[in-house]
Motif scaffolding. Structure first.
Motif, PDB file in Angstrom:
ATOM      1  N   ASN A   1       0.892  -1.155   0.048  1.00  0.00           N
ATOM      2  CA  ASN A   1       0.140   0.126   0.057  1.00  0.00           C
ATOM      3  C   ASN A   1       0.874   1.294   0.070  1.00  0.00           C
ATOM      4  O   ASN A   1       0.334   2.356  -0.475  1.00  0.00           O
ATOM      5  CB  ASN A   1      -0.847   0.034   1.302  1.00  0.00           C
ATOM      6  N   ALA A   2       1.790   1.248   0.767  1.00  0.00           N
ATOM      7  CA  ALA A   2       2.881   2.304   0.776  1.00  0.00           C
ATOM      8  C   ALA A   2       3.489   2.707  -0.820  1.00  0.00           C
ATOM      9  O   ALA A   2       3.427   3.891  -1.247  1.00  0.00           O
ATOM     10  CB  ALA A   2       4.253   2.346   1.717  1.00  0.00           C
ATOM     11  N   SER A   3       3.590   1.748  -1.441  1.00  0.00           N
ATOM     12  CA  SER A   3       4.148   1.824  -2.839  1.00  0.00           C
ATOM     13  C   SER A   3       3.211   2.321  -3.792  1.00  0.00           C
ATOM     14  O   SER A   3       3.425   3.057  -4.691  1.00  0.00           O
ATOM     15  CB  SER A   3       5.040   0.579  -3.428  1.00  0.00           C
ATOM     16  N   HIS A   4       1.856   1.658  -3.447  1.00  0.00           N
ATOM     17  CA  HIS A   4       0.560   2.102  -4.317  1.00  0.00           C
ATOM     18  C   HIS A   4       0.388   3.570  -4.352  1.00  0.00           C
ATOM     19  O   HIS A   4       0.156   4.409  -5.034  1.00  0.00           O
ATOM     20  CB  HIS A   4      -0.496   1.512  -3.619  1.00  0.00           C
ATOM     21  N   SER A   5       0.291   4.111  -2.617  1.00  0.00           N
ATOM     22  CA  SER A   5       0.197   5.361  -2.711  1.00  0.00           C
ATOM     23  C   SER A   5       1.351   6.397  -3.275  1.00  0.00           C
ATOM     24  O   SER A   5       1.050   7.392  -3.905  1.00  0.00           O
ATOM     25  CB  SER A   5       0.180   5.846  -1.185  1.00  0.00           C
ATOM     26  N   MET A   6       2.697   5.877  -3.122  1.00  0.00           N
ATOM     27  CA  MET A   6       3.722   6.813  -3.742  1.00  0.00           C
ATOM     28  C   MET A   6       3.373   6.741  -5.397  1.00  0.00           C
ATOM     29  O   MET A   6       3.637   7.938  -6.028  1.00  0.00           O
ATOM     30  CB  MET A   6       4.976   6.149  -3.338  1.00  0.00           C
ATOM     31  N   PHE A   7       3.200   5.593  -5.896  1.00  0.00           N
ATOM     32  CA  PHE A   7       2.905   5.531  -7.404  1.00  0.00           C
ATOM     33  C   PHE A   7       1.763   6.519  -7.616  1.00  0.00           C
ATOM     34  O   PHE A   7       1.804   7.201  -8.623  1.00  0.00           O
ATOM     35  CB  PHE A   7       2.939   4.047  -7.649  1.00  0.00           C
ATOM     36  N   ALA A   8       0.744   6.513  -6.767  1.00  0.00           N
ATOM     37  CA  ALA A   8      -0.440   7.162  -7.229  1.00  0.00           C
ATOM     38  C   ALA A   8      -0.197   8.690  -7.248  1.00  0.00           C
ATOM     39  O   ALA A   8      -0.509   9.437  -8.396  1.00  0.00           O
ATOM     40  CB  ALA A   8      -1.530   6.990  -6.040  1.00  0.00           C
ATOM     41  N   TYR A   9       0.586   9.318  -6.363  1.00  0.00           N
ATOM     42  CA  TYR A   9       0.681  10.765  -6.042  1.00  0.00           C
ATOM     43  C   TYR A   9       1.734  11.130  -7.053  1.00  0.00           C
ATOM     44  O   TYR A   9       1.478  12.041  -8.009  1.00  0.00           O
ATOM     45  CB  TYR A   9       1.147  10.976  -4.773  1.00  0.00           C
ATOM     46  N   LEU A  10       2.988  10.506  -7.065  1.00  0.00           N
ATOM     47  CA  LEU A  10       3.939  10.759  -7.770  1.00  0.00           C
ATOM     48  C   LEU A  10       3.789  10.517  -9.415  1.00  0.00           C
ATOM     49  O   LEU A  10       3.999  11.271 -10.328  1.00  0.00           O
ATOM     50  CB  LEU A  10       5.506  10.241  -7.682  1.00  0.00           C
ATOM     51  N   GLY A  11       2.951   9.208  -9.583  1.00  0.00           N
ATOM     52  CA  GLY A  11       2.898   8.974 -10.972  1.00  0.00           C
ATOM     53  C   GLY A  11       1.695   9.872 -11.457  1.00  0.00           C
ATOM     54  O   GLY A  11       1.873  10.054 -12.774  1.00  0.00           O
ATOM     55  N   TYR A  12       0.671  10.147 -10.843  1.00  0.00           N
ATOM     56  CA  TYR A  12      -0.515  11.036 -11.369  1.00  0.00           C
ATOM     57  C   TYR A  12       0.495  12.449 -11.861  1.00  0.00           C
ATOM     58  O   TYR A  12       0.177  12.774 -12.886  1.00  0.00           O
ATOM     59  CB  TYR A  12      -1.388  11.292 -10.150  1.00  0.00           C
ATOM     60  N   LEU A  13       1.235  13.133 -10.926  1.00  0.00           N
ATOM     61  CA  LEU A  13       1.755  14.197 -11.095  1.00  0.00           C
ATOM     62  C   LEU A  13       2.673  14.344 -12.571  1.00  0.00           C
ATOM     63  O   LEU A  13       2.879  15.208 -13.110  1.00  0.00           O
ATOM     64  CB  LEU A  13       2.623  14.731 -10.043  1.00  0.00           C
TER      65      LEU A  13
ATOM     66  N   PRO B   1      -0.896   7.457   7.438  1.00  0.00           N
ATOM     67  CA  PRO B   1      -0.392   6.911   8.750  1.00  0.00           C
ATOM     68  C   PRO B   1       0.129   5.679   8.554  1.00  0.00           C
ATOM     69  O   PRO B   1       1.316   5.197   9.242  1.00  0.00           O
ATOM     70  CB  PRO B   1      -1.513   7.312   9.809  1.00  0.00           C
ATOM     71  N   GLN B   2      -0.952   4.602   8.329  1.00  0.00           N
ATOM     72  CA  GLN B   2      -0.389   3.307   8.440  1.00  0.00           C
ATOM     73  C   GLN B   2       0.446   2.789   7.341  1.00  0.00           C
ATOM     74  O   GLN B   2       1.132   1.739   7.267  1.00  0.00           O
ATOM     75  CB  GLN B   2      -1.701   2.353   8.614  1.00  0.00           C
ATOM     76  N   ARG B   3       0.327   3.581   6.122  1.00  0.00           N
ATOM     77  CA  ARG B   3       1.210   3.119   4.829  1.00  0.00           C
ATOM     78  C   ARG B   3       2.708   3.654   4.992  1.00  0.00           C
ATOM     79  O   ARG B   3       3.717   2.796   4.639  1.00  0.00           O
ATOM     80  CB  ARG B   3       0.747   3.661   3.506  1.00  0.00           C
ATOM     81  N   LEU B   4       2.703   4.767   5.519  1.00  0.00           N
ATOM     82  CA  LEU B   4       4.229   5.478   5.275  1.00  0.00           C
ATOM     83  C   LEU B   4       4.760   6.111   6.786  1.00  0.00           C
ATOM     84  O   LEU B   4       5.782   5.755   7.064  1.00  0.00           O
ATOM     85  CB  LEU B   4       4.169   6.610   4.482  1.00  0.00           C
ATOM     86  N   LEU B   5       3.851   6.487   7.508  1.00  0.00           N
ATOM     87  CA  LEU B   5       4.188   7.103   8.711  1.00  0.00           C
ATOM     88  C   LEU B   5       4.869   6.397   9.669  1.00  0.00           C
ATOM     89  O   LEU B   5       5.618   6.646  10.750  1.00  0.00           O
ATOM     90  CB  LEU B   5       3.238   8.417   9.182  1.00  0.00           C
ATOM     91  N   GLY B   6       4.229   5.202   9.852  1.00  0.00           N
ATOM     92  CA  GLY B   6       4.824   4.173  10.913  1.00  0.00           C
ATOM     93  C   GLY B   6       6.198   3.792  10.550  1.00  0.00           C
ATOM     94  O   GLY B   6       6.997   3.781  11.544  1.00  0.00           O
ATOM     95  N   THR B   7       6.348   3.478   9.191  1.00  0.00           N
ATOM     96  CA  THR B   7       7.714   3.164   8.795  1.00  0.00           C
ATOM     97  C   THR B   7       8.743   4.349   9.236  1.00  0.00           C
ATOM     98  O   THR B   7       9.794   4.096   9.772  1.00  0.00           O
ATOM     99  CB  THR B   7       7.616   2.934   7.259  1.00  0.00           C
TER     100      THR B   7
ATOM    101  N   LEU C   1      12.579   3.596  -7.475  1.00  0.00           N
ATOM    102  CA  LEU C   1      12.301   4.204  -6.092  1.00  0.00           C
ATOM    103  C   LEU C   1      11.484   3.401  -5.475  1.00  0.00           C
ATOM    104  O   LEU C   1      11.581   3.254  -4.114  1.00  0.00           O
ATOM    105  CB  LEU C   1      11.530   5.398  -6.723  1.00  0.00           C
ATOM    106  N   MET C   2      10.601   2.614  -6.086  1.00  0.00           N
ATOM    107  CA  MET C   2       9.619   1.556  -5.413  1.00  0.00           C
ATOM    108  C   MET C   2      10.552   0.636  -4.531  1.00  0.00           C
ATOM    109  O   MET C   2      10.343   0.330  -3.436  1.00  0.00           O
ATOM    110  CB  MET C   2       8.604   0.907  -6.166  1.00  0.00           C
ATOM    111  N   ARG C   3      11.431  -0.135  -5.428  1.00  0.00           N
ATOM    112  CA  ARG C   3      12.376  -0.937  -4.778  1.00  0.00           C
ATOM    113  C   ARG C   3      13.201  -0.456  -3.637  1.00  0.00           C
ATOM    114  O   ARG C   3      13.227  -0.809  -2.435  1.00  0.00           O
ATOM    115  CB  ARG C   3      13.539  -1.425  -5.847  1.00  0.00           C
ATOM    116  N   ALA C   4      13.537   0.966  -3.652  1.00  0.00           N
ATOM    117  CA  ALA C   4      14.223   1.705  -2.533  1.00  0.00           C
ATOM    118  C   ALA C   4      13.372   1.947  -1.391  1.00  0.00           C
ATOM    119  O   ALA C   4      13.974   1.740  -0.203  1.00  0.00           O
ATOM    120  CB  ALA C   4      14.898   2.993  -3.218  1.00  0.00           C
ATOM    121  N   LEU C   5      12.124   2.293  -1.624  1.00  0.00           N
ATOM    122  CA  LEU C   5      11.303   2.549  -0.664  1.00  0.00           C
ATOM    123  C   LEU C   5      11.129   1.113   0.248  1.00  0.00           C
ATOM    124  O   LEU C   5      11.052   1.108   1.374  1.00  0.00           O
ATOM    125  CB  LEU C   5      10.039   2.852  -1.100  1.00  0.00           C
ATOM    126  N   MET C   6      10.956   0.119  -0.746  1.00  0.00           N
ATOM    127  CA  MET C   6      10.636  -1.202   0.091  1.00  0.00           C
ATOM    128  C   MET C   6      11.956  -1.658   0.759  1.00  0.00           C
ATOM    129  O   MET C   6      11.942  -2.257   1.910  1.00  0.00           O
ATOM    130  CB  MET C   6      10.436  -2.144  -1.040  1.00  0.00           C
TER     131      MET C   6
END
Ligand code: CS2
Length: 497
Positions: free
Chosen positions: A298-310, A380-386, A328-333
């Motif tokens: 879900n974190a990668s999904h959200s990252m792709f959603a915002y940056l990809g949309y932009l 919060p649960q996708r990115l901020l906990g990390t 970038l997705m691999r690096a985030l993971m």
């Protein structure tokens, strides 16, 4: 004009379409499911369909729609049957699911809904109402007693508009009628989702009547679940495609990937379907699986959603076709992995590789804008906990900071070509206020958004190790655009590129 999908029409379907392998007419309702959207129909209803075929039992589903009568109209007209369309790169598989036996709408079926929820035959009330449906404070994971729906329901408990209000009203009536124990099963992408909902139901019930809260504590269980299947919103062209494959009209198909996973932990107060026979995993502790899924997928999904949309991409598979975004997705993971603690038999490397593959499935257009919705409830649960875990351990957080900055750039509301973005979020009015206050001042915008404590709490906005990289990434997104910012980040993260 082709016929509508129905019980009697099942026998005329082509052999390539799988159909229920049990007598759907004789299956009594044992589960009431609140939020009968595409995800439930492609996930828990499929597991239940398999369990009914393999092991039987009184586990038909009564689906409840809280917001719109549309699904009820569509499904009831076709004996609640619908097609699940599994789209893989290699081809498409069609199956008609029979586990949903009835659909009711909160708008005008409240009495029938309560009768179902209070019936002794109902043993499970499950939920997929999306994150915002819980009316909670996402940063703290607690019911928001100031939420208008909660305020409404506490004032008029017999006429609930929120899911929690409806569940507690039904529990109160079960208590009064001696209908017996019940399991409340949350199937939304929230951390410790059983415990979370147990806490919110408890808070609400205590506001109503402490004796009711005590009865709930003694008679209702709240297992936790990790649910996974990518299920984009059904489109008009999906409808036409399904009608062609079936030779019948289906007004309520759902389209999804072949992959599905369901991990469950906790007690069922009054029995359950044999979901283990259909592939669900029952474990002692779901938390590591939840964290893996929320923080990687879900974190990668959200990252792709915002940056990809932009960056101008309409769908996730298009974003996943860009080497910089995948790097970038691999690096985030990788950044996230030290925060996870999985049982030894989980192969995280294979899990991560499969995620890249799943996102890249071009047969399944999943709109970036759909995933971008409700970010305030998801970050919060996708990115901020990390971020919190990594900061506490002194580890880097750059990729997560860029993803958060992507969200900020998105909710600023104007895309890179100067067009308005339709920002759909329960906190959209707060975003608009912050944007109006700060205009082109990037640092001010970052600060204003970070001050939304329902998302960021009070710790992160006070920590320069988070604030500085987020603000820097946001400045780059405004100055350079998403594609160049992602390319530069991908280069920094994997110098061999
Ligand atoms: C997605 C999820 O819409 C979203 O925010 O990230 O719905 C995702 O597709 C599912 O959680 C996959 O299991």
């Amino acid at each position: 004009m082709p016929l509508l999908l129905s019980r009697t029409a099942l026998s005329s379907l082509p052999a390539s379409v799988a159909v229920p392998r049990y007598e759907i007419d004789t299956v009594p309702v044992g589960i009431v499911h609140i939020g009968i959207g595409a995800f439930h129909r492609a996930h828990q209803a499929v597991y239940t369909d398999d369990a009914l075929a393999l092991a039987g039992g009184p586990w038909g589903i009564c689906g409840i729609s809280l917001r719109s009568p549309d699904v009820r109209e569509r499904l009831n007209a076709q004996d609640c049957l619908y097609t699940v369309v599994e789209k893989a790169r290699a081809g498409t598989a069609y199956r008609v699911v029979g586990s949903v036996r009835e659909v009711l709408f909160r708008g005008n079926d409240l009495d029938a809904i309560l009768a179902r929820m209070v019936a002794p035959a109902t043993r499970i009330v499950s939920l997929t109402i999306t994150e915002k449906g819980y009316c909670h404070d996402p940063a703290r994971g607690e019911l928001n007693l100031a939420h208008p729906d909660v305020v409404h329901d506490l004032a008029l408990p017999e006429d609930p508009v929120s899911a929690i209000g409806l569940v507690v009203l039904a529990l109160d009536r079960r208590r009064a009628s001696g209908a017996g124990p019940l399991t409340v099963l949350c199937c939304d992408n929230l951390p410790h989702n059983g415990r979370l909902v147990e806490g919110m139901v408890g808070t609400y019930a205590r506001e109503r009547d402490p004796a009711l809260a005590a009865w709930i504590a003694a008679n209702v269980t709240f297992p936790s679940t990790m649910v996974d299947r990518i299920v984009p919103a059904t489109t008009e062209s999906d409808l036409a495609d399904v009608d062609g494959a079936l030779g019948l009209l289906d007004a309520a198909p759902v389209v999804c990937e072949p992959f599905r996973q369901w991990v469950i932990a906790g007690e069922f107060a009054a029995g359950r379907p044999a979901w283990e026979r259909s592939g669900a995993q029952f474990v002692a502790d779901v938390a590591p699986f939840e964290a893996m899924k929320l923080r990687l997928l879900n974190a990668s999904h959200s990252m792709f959603a915002y940056l990809g949309y932009l960056a101008g991409f309409e769908t996730i598979w298009q974003v996943a076709a860009q080497p910089d975004f995948v790097a970038l997705m691999r690096a985030l993971m990788d950044e996230t992995t030290p925060t996870l603690a999985l049982p030894a038999d989980v192969d995280l490397g294979a899990y991560k590789a499969a995620l890249v593959e799943r996102f890249g499935n071009p047969a399944l257009p999943h709109r970036t804008q759909q995933i971008a919705m409700d970010g305030s409830q998801k970050l919060p649960q996708r990115l901020l906990g990390t971020v919190r875990d990594n900061l506490a351990a002194g580890r880097p957080i750059d990729c997560a900071a860029l993803a958060v900055a992507g969200w900020m750039r998105y909710v600023a509301g104007i895309d890179e070509a100067g067009r308005a973005i339709r920002v759909s979020d329960p906190l959209a009015a707060d975003f608009a206020r912050v944007v109006a206050e700060h205009g082109a001042d990037t640092a001010g915008l970052a600060r204003g958004l970070l001050d939304l404590s329902a998302i960021f709490g009070t710790d992160l906005p006070a920590d320069p190790r988070f604030v500085v990289p987020v603000t820097r990434a946001l400045a780059s997104l405004f100055a350079e655009g998403a594609a160049r910012t992602v390319a530069a980040a991908a280069r920094r993260q994997s110098p061999v590129l």
